[in-house]
Write a protein that holds these residues in place. Structure first.
Motif, PDB file in Angstrom:
ATOM      1  N   ARG A  27       0.739  -1.002   0.065  1.00 16.94           N
ATOM      2  CA  ARG A  27      -0.011  -0.071   0.134  1.00 16.94           C
ATOM      3  C   ARG A  27       0.881   1.312   0.095  1.00 16.94           C
ATOM      4  NH1 ARG A  27      -3.989  -1.047   4.910  1.00 16.94           N
ATOM      5  NH2 ARG A  27      -4.766  -3.076   4.352  1.00 16.94           N
ATOM      6  N   GLY A  28       2.178   1.194   0.247  1.00  9.97           N
ATOM      7  CA  GLY A  28       3.133   2.209   0.227  1.00  9.97           C
ATOM      8  C   GLY A  28       3.177   2.787   1.511  1.00  9.97           C
ATOM      9  N   GLN A  29       2.684   2.099   2.572  1.00  4.57           N
ATOM     10  CA  GLN A  29       3.075   2.563   3.945  1.00  4.57           C
ATOM     11  C   GLN A  29       4.410   2.293   4.361  1.00  4.57           C
ATOM     12  OE1 GLN A  29      -0.313  -0.039   5.340  1.00  4.57           O
ATOM     13  NE2 GLN A  29      -1.581   2.149   6.129  1.00  4.57           N
ATOM     14  N   ILE A  30       4.863   3.068   5.246  1.00  5.45           N
ATOM     15  CA  ILE A  30       6.343   2.847   5.484  1.00  5.45           C
ATOM     16  C   ILE A  30       6.287   2.930   7.012  1.00  5.45           C
ATOM     17  CG2 ILE A  30       8.455   4.153   5.648  1.00  5.45           C
ATOM     18  CD1 ILE A  30       7.725   5.825   3.269  1.00  5.45           C
ATOM     19  N   VAL A  31       6.945   1.811   7.483  1.00  5.79           N
ATOM     20  CA  VAL A  31       7.237   1.645   8.903  1.00  5.79           C
ATOM     21  C   VAL A  31       8.669   1.826   9.521  1.00  5.79           C
ATOM     22  CG1 VAL A  31       7.719  -1.035   8.824  1.00  5.79           C
ATOM     23  CG2 VAL A  31       6.711   0.034  10.774  1.00  5.79           C
ATOM     24  N   GLY A  32       8.841   2.231  10.798  1.00  8.27           N
ATOM     25  CA  GLY A  32      10.393   2.658  10.910  1.00  8.27           C
ATOM     26  C   GLY A  32      10.408   3.029  12.427  1.00  8.27           C
ATOM     27  N   SER A  33      11.494   3.698  12.995  1.00 11.23           N
ATOM     28  CA  SER A  33      11.637   4.148  14.297  1.00 11.23           C
ATOM     29  C   SER A  33      12.231   5.528  14.201  1.00 11.23           C
ATOM     30  CB  SER A  33      12.426   3.316  14.938  1.00 11.23           C
ATOM     31  OG  SER A  33      13.738   3.084  14.354  1.00 11.23           O
ATOM     32  N   GLY A  34      11.623   6.230  15.259  1.00 13.96           N
ATOM     33  CA  GLY A  34      12.291   7.326  15.518  1.00 13.96           C
ATOM     34  C   GLY A  34      12.125   8.235  16.874  1.00 13.96           C
ATOM     35  N   TRP A  35      12.152   9.272  16.939  1.00 17.01           N
ATOM     36  CA  TRP A  35      12.092  10.087  18.245  1.00 17.01           C
ATOM     37  C   TRP A  35      10.829  10.933  18.378  1.00 17.01           C
ATOM     38  CZ3 TRP A  35      15.404   8.710  22.169  1.00 17.01           C
ATOM     39  CH2 TRP A  35      16.288   8.247  21.898  1.00 17.01           C
TER      40      TRP A  35
END
Length: 76
Positions: A27-35
Motif C-alpha cells: 500500500r506504500g505505507q512505511i514503518v520505521g523508528s524515530g524520536w
C-alpha cells in the motif's frame, strides 16, 4: 533521495524526528523508528495522494466512460 522528515506534516507540538525507515508494504505505507517527544518509538506512515493525482485519475475515468458510451452496442 528525500528525507521523510521533510515530507511528514505534523502539528508543531508533535515533535517527531524519523531516524529509520525499515520496510514498505504494497500500500506504500512505511514503518520505521524515530524520536517522539524525547522517547524512541515506532511509526507507520500512510501516504496521501496529492490533489493532482486525484484529478488525473478522475479525468482518466471520465475519458474511459465517454469512450465506452460512444462505442456502438453489438447486436446478438
Amino acid at each position: 533521495m528525500v528525507s521523510l522528515n521533510d515530507l511528514v506534516l505534523v502539528s508543531p507540538d508533535e515533535q517527531w524526528h524519523l531516524s529509520r525507515a525499515t520496510d514498505i508494504n504494497e500500500r506504500g505505507q512505511i514503518v520505521g523508528s524515530g524520536w517522539h517527544g524525547g522517547s524512541f518509538s515506532a511509526y507507520l506512515l500512510t501516504p496521501v495522494p496529492e490533489p493532482r493525482s486525484w484529478a488525473l485519475l478522475l479525468a482518466g475515468l471520465g475519458l474511459v466512460g465517454a469512450v465506452a458510451r460512444r462505442r456502438p452496442a453489438r447486436g446478438r
